[in-house]
Write an enzyme that holds these catalytic residues in place. Structure first.
Site, PDB file in Angstrom:
ATOM      1  N   SER A 185       0.838  -1.205   0.000  1.00 31.68           N
ATOM      2  CA  SER A 185       0.000   0.000   0.000  1.00 31.68           C
ATOM      3  C   SER A 185       0.870   1.252   0.000  1.00 31.68           C
ATOM      4  O   SER A 185       1.932   1.264   0.630  1.00 31.68           O
ATOM      5  CB  SER A 185      -0.870  -0.026   1.263  1.00 31.68           C
ATOM      6  OG  SER A 185      -1.394   1.244   1.534  1.00 31.68           O
ATOM      7  N   TYR A 192      -3.014   5.446  -4.602  1.00 30.70           N
ATOM      8  CA  TYR A 192      -4.288   6.176  -4.587  1.00 30.70           C
ATOM      9  C   TYR A 192      -4.185   7.230  -5.678  1.00 30.70           C
ATOM     10  O   TYR A 192      -3.119   7.472  -6.241  1.00 30.70           O
ATOM     11  CB  TYR A 192      -4.489   6.868  -3.237  1.00 30.70           C
ATOM     12  CG  TYR A 192      -4.583   5.933  -2.075  1.00 30.70           C
ATOM     13  CD1 TYR A 192      -5.783   5.305  -1.769  1.00 30.70           C
ATOM     14  CD2 TYR A 192      -3.479   5.684  -1.274  1.00 30.70           C
ATOM     15  CE1 TYR A 192      -5.874   4.443  -0.694  1.00 30.70           C
ATOM     16  CE2 TYR A 192      -3.568   4.825  -0.193  1.00 30.70           C
ATOM     17  CZ  TYR A 192      -4.761   4.203   0.094  1.00 30.70           C
ATOM     18  OH  TYR A 192      -4.844   3.354   1.152  1.00 30.70           O
ATOM     19  N   THR A 226      -6.165   2.317  -6.698  1.00 29.05           N
ATOM     20  CA  THR A 226      -7.398   2.320  -5.904  1.00 29.05           C
ATOM     21  C   THR A 226      -8.288   3.443  -6.412  1.00 29.05           C
ATOM     22  O   THR A 226      -7.889   4.609  -6.391  1.00 29.05           O
ATOM     23  CB  THR A 226      -7.063   2.530  -4.415  1.00 29.05           C
ATOM     24  OG1 THR A 226      -6.299   1.406  -3.974  1.00 29.05           O
ATOM     25  CG2 THR A 226      -8.307   2.639  -3.560  1.00 29.05           C
ATOM     26  N   LYS A 252      -8.730  -1.147  -8.687  1.00 33.90           N
ATOM     27  CA  LYS A 252      -9.347  -1.763  -7.501  1.00 33.90           C
ATOM     28  C   LYS A 252     -10.411  -0.838  -6.933  1.00 33.90           C
ATOM     29  O   LYS A 252     -10.137   0.342  -6.674  1.00 33.90           O
ATOM     30  CB  LYS A 252      -8.261  -2.023  -6.451  1.00 33.90           C
ATOM     31  CG  LYS A 252      -8.791  -2.550  -5.135  1.00 33.90           C
ATOM     32  CD  LYS A 252      -7.658  -2.948  -4.213  1.00 33.90           C
ATOM     33  CE  LYS A 252      -8.174  -3.326  -2.853  1.00 33.90           C
ATOM     34  NZ  LYS A 252      -8.689  -2.177  -2.106  1.00 33.90           N
ATOM     35  N   HIS A 293     -13.944  -1.891  -0.854  1.00 30.83           N
ATOM     36  CA  HIS A 293     -12.899  -1.459   0.082  1.00 30.83           C
ATOM     37  C   HIS A 293     -13.139  -2.068   1.469  1.00 30.83           C
ATOM     38  O   HIS A 293     -12.982  -1.414   2.499  1.00 30.83           O
ATOM     39  CB  HIS A 293     -12.895   0.073   0.159  1.00 30.83           C
ATOM     40  CG  HIS A 293     -11.533   0.667   0.379  1.00 30.83           C
ATOM     41  ND1 HIS A 293     -10.806   1.246  -0.630  1.00 30.83           N
ATOM     42  CD2 HIS A 293     -10.766   0.772   1.492  1.00 30.83           C
ATOM     43  CE1 HIS A 293      -9.663   1.691  -0.140  1.00 30.83           C
ATOM     44  NE2 HIS A 293      -9.603   1.397   1.144  1.00 30.83           N
TER      45      HIS A 293
HETATM   46  C1  GLV Z   1      -7.226   2.978   3.353  1.00 30.57           C
HETATM   47  O1  GLV Z   1      -7.284   2.665   2.188  1.00 30.57           O
HETATM   48  C2  GLV Z   1      -8.160   2.542   4.343  1.00 30.57           C
HETATM   49  O2  GLV Z   1      -9.166   1.913   3.983  1.00 30.57           O
HETATM   50  O3  GLV Z   1      -7.936   2.814   5.520  1.00 30.57           O
END
Ligand code: GLV
Length: 387
Positions: A107, A130, A156, A252, A276
Protein backbone atom coordinates in the site's frame (compact mmCIF):
# COMPACT_ATOMS: atom_id res chain seq x y z
CA UNK A 1 2.74 -22.48 18.53
CA UNK A 2 -0.98 -22.59 19.44
CA UNK A 3 -3.12 -24.79 17.19
CA UNK A 4 -4.34 -22.57 14.39
CA UNK A 5 -6.97 -24.30 12.31
CA UNK A 6 -8.95 -21.34 10.98
CA UNK A 7 -8.58 -17.61 10.36
CA UNK A 8 -10.74 -16.88 13.45
CA UNK A 9 -7.97 -18.39 15.66
CA UNK A 10 -5.51 -15.83 14.31
CA UNK A 11 -8.01 -13.05 14.88
CA UNK A 12 -8.39 -13.95 18.55
CA UNK A 13 -4.61 -13.84 19.12
CA UNK A 14 -4.31 -10.66 17.05
CA UNK A 15 -6.90 -8.90 19.20
CA UNK A 16 -5.00 -9.73 22.39
CA UNK A 17 -1.58 -8.72 21.03
CA UNK A 18 -2.03 -5.49 19.08
CA UNK A 19 -3.03 -2.04 20.43
CA UNK A 20 -6.75 -1.39 20.20
CA UNK A 21 -6.21 1.54 17.83
CA UNK A 22 -4.71 -0.70 15.15
CA UNK A 23 -7.04 -3.65 15.73
CA UNK A 24 -9.96 -1.26 15.34
CA UNK A 25 -8.43 0.28 12.22
CA UNK A 26 -8.44 -3.11 10.51
CA UNK A 27 -11.67 -4.41 11.99
CA UNK A 28 -13.95 -1.59 11.00
CA UNK A 29 -16.31 -0.56 8.27
CA UNK A 30 -17.66 2.93 7.65
CA UNK A 31 -20.69 4.46 9.40
CA UNK A 32 -23.11 1.67 10.44
CA UNK A 33 -20.86 -1.11 9.05
CA UNK A 34 -23.78 -2.64 7.14
CA UNK A 35 -21.68 -3.26 4.01
CA UNK A 36 -18.78 -4.52 6.13
CA UNK A 37 -21.11 -7.15 7.64
CA UNK A 38 -22.85 -8.01 4.35
CA UNK A 39 -19.50 -8.72 2.69
CA UNK A 40 -19.15 -11.81 4.89
CA UNK A 41 -22.77 -12.81 5.43
CA UNK A 42 -23.48 -12.80 1.66
CA UNK A 43 -20.77 -15.42 1.17
CA UNK A 44 -22.71 -17.55 3.68
CA UNK A 45 -25.81 -17.39 1.48
CA UNK A 46 -23.99 -19.32 -1.24
CA UNK A 47 -23.93 -23.09 -0.82
CA UNK A 48 -21.76 -25.69 -2.48
CA UNK A 49 -22.73 -28.67 -4.59
CA UNK A 50 -21.19 -31.91 -3.34
CA UNK A 51 -20.06 -34.43 -5.95
CA UNK A 52 -18.64 -37.89 -5.29
CA UNK A 53 -16.68 -40.64 -7.01
CA UNK A 54 -14.66 -38.18 -9.03
CA UNK A 55 -10.90 -38.85 -9.22
CA UNK A 56 -9.40 -36.32 -6.83
CA UNK A 57 -5.75 -37.14 -7.37
CA UNK A 58 -3.34 -34.54 -8.75
CA UNK A 59 -5.25 -31.47 -7.74
CA UNK A 60 -3.91 -28.03 -8.46
CA UNK A 61 -4.66 -24.56 -7.17
CA UNK A 62 -2.04 -22.95 -9.39
CA UNK A 63 -3.29 -19.97 -11.38
CA UNK A 64 -2.21 -16.97 -13.40
CA UNK A 65 -3.10 -13.44 -12.37
CA UNK A 66 -2.25 -10.60 -14.77
CA UNK A 67 -0.06 -13.02 -16.70
CA UNK A 68 2.02 -14.10 -13.70
CA UNK A 69 2.10 -17.62 -12.21
CA UNK A 70 1.06 -18.13 -8.61
CA UNK A 71 0.47 -21.00 -6.17
CA UNK A 72 -3.20 -20.02 -5.85
CA UNK A 73 -5.38 -17.19 -7.13
CA UNK A 74 -5.13 -15.24 -3.89
CA UNK A 75 -3.14 -12.01 -3.51
CA UNK A 76 -2.38 -10.09 -0.33
CA UNK A 77 -4.43 -6.91 -0.67
CA UNK A 78 -2.93 -3.48 -0.11
CA UNK A 79 -3.55 -2.65 3.56
CA UNK A 80 -2.40 0.58 5.15
CA UNK A 81 -0.35 0.64 8.35
CA UNK A 82 0.70 -3.04 8.37
CA UNK A 83 3.93 -1.94 10.01
CA UNK A 84 1.84 -0.87 13.01
CA UNK A 85 0.18 -4.29 13.28
CA UNK A 86 3.63 -5.82 13.71
CA UNK A 87 7.08 -4.17 13.59
CA UNK A 88 8.28 -4.07 9.95
CA UNK A 89 4.96 -5.71 9.10
CA UNK A 90 5.02 -5.12 5.35
CA UNK A 91 8.45 -6.78 5.06
CA UNK A 92 7.16 -9.77 7.04
CA UNK A 93 3.99 -10.09 4.94
CA UNK A 94 5.92 -9.70 1.67
CA UNK A 95 8.35 -12.43 2.72
CA UNK A 96 5.54 -14.80 3.64
CA UNK A 97 3.81 -14.12 0.31
CA UNK A 98 7.03 -14.69 -1.62
CA UNK A 99 7.72 -18.02 0.09
CA UNK A 100 4.14 -19.15 -0.48
CA UNK A 101 4.13 -18.06 -4.11
CA UNK A 102 1.36 -15.45 -4.04
CA UNK A 103 1.57 -11.72 -4.80
CA UNK A 104 2.06 -9.17 -2.06
CA UNK A 105 0.59 -5.74 -2.73
CA UNK A 106 2.30 -2.86 -0.98
CA UNK A 107 0.00 0.00 0.00
CA UNK A 108 1.11 3.60 -0.52
CA UNK A 109 0.05 4.03 3.11
CA UNK A 110 2.49 1.43 4.35
CA UNK A 111 5.02 1.94 7.11
CA UNK A 112 7.86 0.17 5.25
CA UNK A 113 8.74 1.89 2.00
CA UNK A 114 8.79 0.52 -1.56
CA UNK A 115 12.60 0.39 -1.31
CA UNK A 116 12.43 -1.50 2.01
CA UNK A 117 10.30 -4.24 0.43
CA UNK A 118 12.49 -4.43 -2.67
CA UNK A 119 15.62 -4.86 -0.58
CA UNK A 120 14.12 -7.57 1.68
CA UNK A 121 12.47 -9.75 -0.99
CA UNK A 122 13.37 -11.11 -4.37
CA UNK A 123 9.95 -11.88 -5.91
CA UNK A 124 8.40 -8.90 -7.70
CA UNK A 125 5.55 -7.41 -5.70
CA UNK A 126 2.52 -5.34 -6.73
CA UNK A 127 2.30 -1.69 -5.73
CA UNK A 128 -0.90 0.17 -4.91
CA UNK A 129 -1.45 3.88 -5.51
CA UNK A 130 -4.29 6.18 -4.59
CA UNK A 131 -5.26 8.96 -6.92
CA UNK A 132 -3.60 12.00 -5.35
CA UNK A 133 -3.61 15.72 -6.16
CA UNK A 134 0.20 16.08 -6.07
CA UNK A 135 1.19 14.94 -9.54
CA UNK A 136 4.93 15.26 -8.84
CA UNK A 137 4.56 12.90 -5.95
CA UNK A 138 2.49 10.50 -8.10
CA UNK A 139 5.17 10.55 -10.84
CA UNK A 140 7.86 9.82 -8.28
CA UNK A 141 5.80 6.98 -6.80
CA UNK A 142 5.46 5.42 -10.27
CA UNK A 143 9.20 5.79 -10.86
CA UNK A 144 10.06 4.33 -7.45
CA UNK A 145 7.75 1.37 -8.11
CA UNK A 146 9.41 0.85 -11.50
CA UNK A 147 12.90 0.98 -9.94
CA UNK A 148 11.75 -1.58 -7.39
CA UNK A 149 10.65 -3.84 -10.30
CA UNK A 150 7.02 -4.00 -9.15
CA UNK A 151 5.20 -6.36 -11.48
CA UNK A 152 1.78 -4.71 -11.42
CA UNK A 153 0.26 -1.40 -10.44
CA UNK A 154 -2.95 -1.49 -8.42
CA UNK A 155 -4.83 1.81 -8.64
CA UNK A 156 -7.40 2.32 -5.90
CA UNK A 157 -10.33 4.10 -7.51
CA UNK A 158 -12.87 4.12 -4.66
CA UNK A 159 -11.15 6.48 -2.25
CA UNK A 160 -11.33 10.04 -3.57
CA UNK A 161 -12.57 10.95 -0.15
CA UNK A 162 -12.49 8.70 2.86
CA UNK A 163 -15.55 7.02 4.33
CA UNK A 164 -15.91 7.82 8.02
CA UNK A 165 -14.88 5.10 10.41
CA UNK A 166 -16.08 6.13 13.86
CA UNK A 167 -13.54 4.07 15.78
CA UNK A 168 -10.54 5.71 14.12
CA UNK A 169 -11.76 9.16 15.13
CA UNK A 170 -12.54 8.07 18.67
CA UNK A 171 -9.17 6.33 19.03
CA UNK A 172 -7.21 9.25 17.50
CA UNK A 173 -5.59 6.82 15.04
CA UNK A 174 -2.05 7.81 14.04
CA UNK A 175 1.30 6.24 13.18
CA UNK A 176 3.11 6.03 15.51
CA UNK A 177 0.35 6.18 18.15
CA UNK A 178 0.04 9.51 19.96
CA UNK A 179 0.39 9.17 23.68
CA UNK A 180 -2.84 10.04 25.44
CA UNK A 181 -4.03 8.71 28.82
CA UNK A 182 -6.20 6.05 27.16
CA UNK A 183 -3.66 5.00 24.51
CA UNK A 184 -0.95 4.73 27.21
CA UNK A 185 -3.24 2.54 29.31
CA UNK A 186 -3.88 0.26 26.34
CA UNK A 187 -0.25 0.20 25.12
CA UNK A 188 0.86 -0.83 28.60
CA UNK A 189 -0.97 -4.13 28.11
CA UNK A 190 0.70 -4.85 24.72
CA UNK A 191 4.22 -5.60 25.90
CA UNK A 192 5.28 -8.02 23.12
CA UNK A 193 4.10 -5.62 20.43
CA UNK A 194 5.85 -2.67 22.12
CA UNK A 195 9.20 -4.43 22.60
CA UNK A 196 9.30 -5.35 18.90
CA UNK A 197 8.26 -1.86 17.87
CA UNK A 198 11.10 -0.32 19.91
CA UNK A 199 13.59 -2.32 17.86
CA UNK A 200 12.63 -0.84 14.50
CA UNK A 201 12.98 2.64 13.12
CA UNK A 202 10.12 2.08 10.69
CA UNK A 203 7.26 3.77 12.51
CA UNK A 204 6.08 6.41 10.03
CA UNK A 205 4.42 6.27 6.61
CA UNK A 206 7.55 5.23 4.74
CA UNK A 207 6.38 6.12 1.24
CA UNK A 208 5.09 9.52 2.27
CA UNK A 209 7.17 11.12 5.03
CA UNK A 210 10.11 12.90 3.42
CA UNK A 211 8.59 12.41 -0.07
CA UNK A 212 5.26 14.29 -0.12
CA UNK A 213 4.97 18.02 0.42
CA UNK A 214 2.37 20.04 2.27
CA UNK A 215 0.88 17.44 4.57
CA UNK A 216 0.29 19.14 7.90
CA UNK A 217 0.19 16.00 10.07
CA UNK A 218 1.90 13.14 8.22
CA UNK A 219 1.15 10.69 11.04
CA UNK A 220 -2.59 11.10 10.66
CA UNK A 221 -4.32 9.01 8.05
CA UNK A 222 -7.39 11.25 8.20
CA UNK A 223 -5.56 14.51 7.51
CA UNK A 224 -3.34 12.92 4.84
CA UNK A 225 -6.38 11.62 2.92
CA UNK A 226 -8.29 14.90 3.35
CA UNK A 227 -5.37 16.99 2.07
CA UNK A 228 -3.66 14.74 -0.45
CA UNK A 229 -6.42 12.77 -2.18
CA UNK A 230 -7.92 14.08 -5.39
CA UNK A 231 -11.68 14.51 -5.06
CA UNK A 232 -11.87 15.68 -8.68
CA UNK A 233 -10.70 12.36 -10.13
CA UNK A 234 -12.27 11.40 -13.46
CA UNK A 235 -11.80 8.63 -16.04
CA UNK A 236 -9.45 10.80 -18.11
CA UNK A 237 -7.02 10.96 -15.19
CA UNK A 238 -7.31 7.20 -14.69
CA UNK A 239 -6.55 6.76 -18.39
CA UNK A 240 -3.47 8.96 -17.91
CA UNK A 241 -2.24 6.77 -15.02
CA UNK A 242 -2.78 3.72 -17.23
CA UNK A 243 -0.56 5.29 -19.91
CA UNK A 244 2.19 6.06 -17.43
CA UNK A 245 2.68 2.46 -16.29
CA UNK A 246 4.04 0.11 -18.92
CA UNK A 247 3.06 -3.06 -17.09
CA UNK A 248 -0.21 -4.58 -15.90
CA UNK A 249 -2.67 -2.13 -14.33
CA UNK A 250 -5.33 -3.37 -11.93
CA UNK A 251 -8.18 -1.00 -11.02
CA UNK A 252 -9.35 -1.76 -7.50
CA UNK A 253 -12.70 -0.60 -6.20
CA UNK A 254 -15.13 -1.32 -9.05
CA UNK A 255 -18.61 -2.26 -7.84
CA UNK A 256 -20.89 -1.41 -10.75
CA UNK A 257 -21.17 -2.92 -14.24
CA UNK A 258 -21.04 0.56 -15.84
CA UNK A 259 -17.75 1.34 -14.08
CA UNK A 260 -16.44 -2.08 -15.07
CA UNK A 261 -17.11 -1.17 -18.72
CA UNK A 262 -15.25 2.12 -18.23
CA UNK A 263 -12.31 0.25 -16.72
CA UNK A 264 -12.20 -1.87 -19.83
CA UNK A 265 -12.40 1.25 -21.99
CA UNK A 266 -9.41 2.94 -20.31
CA UNK A 267 -7.32 -0.15 -20.93
CA UNK A 268 -7.02 -1.71 -17.47
CA UNK A 269 -5.69 -5.28 -17.49
CA UNK A 270 -7.80 -6.33 -14.52
CA UNK A 271 -10.36 -4.97 -12.08
CA UNK A 272 -10.92 -5.83 -8.46
CA UNK A 273 -14.61 -5.95 -7.62
CA UNK A 274 -14.42 -4.36 -4.21
CA UNK A 275 -16.15 -2.02 -1.80
CA UNK A 276 -12.90 -1.46 0.08
CA UNK A 277 -13.80 -4.01 2.73
CA UNK A 278 -16.94 -2.06 3.61
CA UNK A 279 -14.82 0.94 4.58
CA UNK A 280 -16.12 3.42 1.99
CA UNK A 281 -19.78 3.60 0.88
CA UNK A 282 -21.78 2.12 3.73
CA UNK A 283 -25.00 0.78 2.19
CA UNK A 284 -23.31 -0.47 -0.98
CA UNK A 285 -23.95 -4.11 -1.84
CA UNK A 286 -21.35 -6.73 -1.04
CA UNK A 287 -18.70 -7.50 -3.64
CA UNK A 288 -19.77 -11.11 -3.98
CA UNK A 289 -23.39 -10.12 -4.65
CA UNK A 290 -22.29 -7.63 -7.34
CA UNK A 291 -19.90 -10.06 -8.99
CA UNK A 292 -22.43 -11.90 -11.25
CA UNK A 293 -23.66 -8.63 -12.85
CA UNK A 294 -20.11 -7.46 -13.41
CA UNK A 295 -19.14 -10.80 -14.93
CA UNK A 296 -22.12 -10.54 -17.29
CA UNK A 297 -21.01 -7.04 -18.32
CA UNK A 298 -17.27 -7.54 -18.85
CA UNK A 299 -16.19 -10.98 -17.66
CA UNK A 300 -15.19 -12.28 -21.08
CA UNK A 301 -13.11 -9.17 -21.88
CA UNK A 302 -11.13 -8.31 -18.75
CA UNK A 303 -9.66 -10.24 -15.86
CA UNK A 304 -11.97 -9.86 -12.88
CA UNK A 305 -10.70 -10.24 -9.32
CA UNK A 306 -12.68 -9.86 -6.09
CA UNK A 307 -12.01 -8.70 -2.56
CA UNK A 308 -14.06 -7.69 0.51
CA UNK A 309 -15.35 -10.39 2.82
CA UNK A 310 -13.02 -13.30 2.09
CA UNK A 311 -12.12 -15.08 5.31
CA UNK A 312 -11.72 -18.66 4.09
CA UNK A 313 -10.77 -20.88 1.19
CA UNK A 314 -14.47 -21.65 0.74
CA UNK A 315 -15.04 -17.93 0.11
CA UNK A 316 -12.20 -17.94 -2.42
CA UNK A 317 -13.80 -20.91 -4.15
CA UNK A 318 -17.19 -19.20 -4.28
CA UNK A 319 -15.69 -16.11 -5.92
CA UNK A 320 -13.84 -18.25 -8.46
CA UNK A 321 -16.94 -20.30 -9.19
CA UNK A 322 -18.82 -17.07 -9.93
CA UNK A 323 -16.17 -16.22 -12.49
CA UNK A 324 -13.40 -14.29 -10.70
CA UNK A 325 -9.90 -15.14 -11.90
CA UNK A 326 -8.26 -13.82 -8.75
CA UNK A 327 -9.06 -12.78 -5.20
CA UNK A 328 -7.48 -10.58 -2.56
CA UNK A 329 -7.38 -11.09 1.17
CA UNK A 330 -6.85 -8.16 3.51
CA UNK A 331 -8.04 -8.72 7.07
CA UNK A 332 -7.46 -12.47 6.82
CA UNK A 333 -3.71 -11.93 6.50
CA UNK A 334 -3.58 -8.92 8.84
CA UNK A 335 -4.96 -11.11 11.65
CA UNK A 336 -2.04 -13.46 11.06
CA UNK A 337 0.47 -10.64 10.87
CA UNK A 338 -0.70 -9.05 14.11
CA UNK A 339 -0.94 -12.42 15.85
CA UNK A 340 2.51 -13.79 14.99
CA UNK A 341 4.31 -11.79 12.33
CA UNK A 342 5.60 -13.54 9.23
CA UNK A 343 4.70 -16.99 10.60
CA UNK A 344 1.14 -15.79 11.11
CA UNK A 345 0.80 -14.61 7.51
CA UNK A 346 2.19 -17.95 6.34
CA UNK A 347 -0.31 -19.72 8.58
CA UNK A 348 -3.19 -17.62 7.16
CA UNK A 349 -2.13 -18.58 3.63
CA UNK A 350 -1.80 -22.25 4.59
CA UNK A 351 -5.27 -22.27 6.15
CA UNK A 352 -6.86 -20.65 3.12
CA UNK A 353 -4.98 -22.89 0.72
CA UNK A 354 -6.02 -26.05 2.54
CA UNK A 355 -9.65 -24.93 2.71
CA UNK A 356 -9.63 -24.09 -0.99
CA UNK A 357 -8.00 -27.35 -1.99
CA UNK A 358 -10.17 -29.61 0.19
CA UNK A 359 -13.39 -27.81 -0.71
CA UNK A 360 -12.51 -28.02 -4.39
CA UNK A 361 -11.95 -31.77 -4.06
CA UNK A 362 -15.25 -32.32 -2.23
CA UNK A 363 -17.00 -30.39 -4.98
CA UNK A 364 -15.52 -32.91 -7.41
CA UNK A 365 -12.96 -30.61 -9.04
CA UNK A 366 -9.22 -31.00 -9.43
CA UNK A 367 -8.23 -27.64 -10.87
CA UNK A 368 -9.29 -24.16 -9.79
CA UNK A 369 -9.53 -23.28 -13.47
CA UNK A 370 -12.52 -25.64 -13.81
CA UNK A 371 -14.61 -24.12 -11.03
CA UNK A 372 -17.86 -22.61 -12.25
CA UNK A 373 -21.52 -21.93 -11.52
CA UNK A 374 -22.11 -25.71 -11.65
CA UNK A 375 -20.33 -25.99 -8.28
CA UNK A 376 -22.71 -23.61 -6.51
CA UNK A 377 -26.24 -23.54 -5.19
CA UNK A 378 -27.52 -19.98 -5.04
CA UNK A 379 -30.76 -18.48 -3.78
CA UNK A 380 -32.88 -17.70 -6.88
CA UNK A 381 -32.59 -13.96 -6.32
CA UNK A 382 -28.97 -13.82 -5.14
CA UNK A 383 -27.90 -11.40 -7.85
CA UNK A 384 -31.21 -9.64 -8.36
CA UNK A 385 -32.72 -9.06 -4.89
CA UNK A 386 -31.68 -5.42 -4.76
CA UNK A 387 -32.53 -3.47 -7.88
C1 GLV B 1 -7.23 2.98 3.35
O1 GLV B 1 -7.28 2.67 2.19
C2 GLV B 1 -8.16 2.54 4.34
O2 GLV B 1 -9.17 1.91 3.98
O3 GLV B 1 -7.94 2.81 5.52
Amino acid sequence: MPKITEIEDLKRIYKRRVPKMFYDYAETGSWTEQTFRDNCSDFDEIRLRQRIAVDMDNRTTKAKMVGQDYAMPVALAPVGLCGMQSADGEIKAARAAEKFGVPFTLSTLSICSIEDIASHTSAPFWFQVYTLRDDDFMQRLFARAKDAKCSALVITVDLQIMGQRHKDIKNGLSAPPKLTPSSILNLATKVGWGLEMLQTKRRFFGNVVGHAKGVSDPGSLASWTAEAFDPSLDWERIREFRRRWDGPVILKGILDPEDAKMALDVGADAIVVSNHGGRQLDGALSSIRMLPQIMDAVGDRIEVHLDSGIRSGQDVLKALALGAKGTMIGRAFVYGLGAMGEAGVTRALEVIHKELDTTMALCGERDVANLGRHNLLLPEDFATRWR
